[in-house]
Enzyme design. Structure first.
Site, PDB file in Angstrom:
ATOM      1  N   MET A   1       0.836  -1.172   0.000  1.00 43.05           N
ATOM      2  CA  MET A   1       0.000   0.000   0.000  1.00 43.05           C
ATOM      3  C   MET A   1       0.886   1.242   0.000  1.00 43.05           C
ATOM      4  SD  MET A   1      -2.752   1.394   2.847  1.00 43.05           S
ATOM      5  CE  MET A   1      -3.043  -0.253   3.388  1.00 43.05           C
ATOM      6  N   PRO A   2       1.057   1.901  -1.135  1.00 48.89           N
ATOM      7  CA  PRO A   2       1.873   3.112  -1.191  1.00 48.89           C
ATOM      8  C   PRO A   2       1.209   4.257  -0.423  1.00 48.89           C
ATOM      9  CG  PRO A   2       1.462   2.246  -3.394  1.00 48.89           C
ATOM     10  CD  PRO A   2       0.590   1.495  -2.455  1.00 48.89           C
ATOM     11  N   LEU A   3       2.022   5.026   0.280  1.00 52.60           N
ATOM     12  CA  LEU A   3       1.555   6.193   1.003  1.00 52.60           C
ATOM     13  C   LEU A   3       2.418   7.377   0.605  1.00 52.60           C
ATOM     14  CD1 LEU A   3      -0.040   7.692   3.233  1.00 52.60           C
ATOM     15  CD2 LEU A   3       1.687   6.845   4.839  1.00 52.60           C
TER      16      LEU A   3
ATOM     17  N   ARG B   1      -2.578   5.706  -1.092  1.00 51.96           N
ATOM     18  CA  ARG B   1      -3.003   6.686  -0.096  1.00 51.96           C
ATOM     19  C   ARG B   1      -2.208   7.973  -0.297  1.00 51.96           C
ATOM     20  NH1 ARG B   1      -5.967   2.816   0.134  1.00 51.96           N
ATOM     21  NH2 ARG B   1      -6.454   1.589   1.988  1.00 51.96           N
TER      22      ARG B   1
END
Length: 68
Positions: A1-3, A40
């Site tokens: 999940m990239p943030l 995100r």
């Protein structure tokens, strides 16, 4: 999940912030092929009185630029 986290001095139009979110999201999706729903983006707006460079806040710089 990239943030992706971005800090900006406050005062930008909400439409400009929304455009930034869109462009960052699209860039992450293109660059690493992450599924859209897993990306995100957090944008933090910092008061200009709380952001300083060279021992001078952005608010102080604004005041000097206005002749004050």
């Amino acid at each position: 999940m990239p943030l992706v986290e971005v800090s900006l001095s406050e005062g930008r139009d909400p439409a400009a912030i929304r455009a930034l979110i869109h462009e960052l999201h699209a860039a992450v999706e293109r660059a690493i092929g992450s599924p859209a729903q897993s990306i995100r983006v957090i944008v933090r707006e910092v008061p200009r009185t709380h952001w300083a460079a060279g021992d001078q806040t952005l608010a102080e710089r604004d005041q000097l630029a206005q002749g004050g």
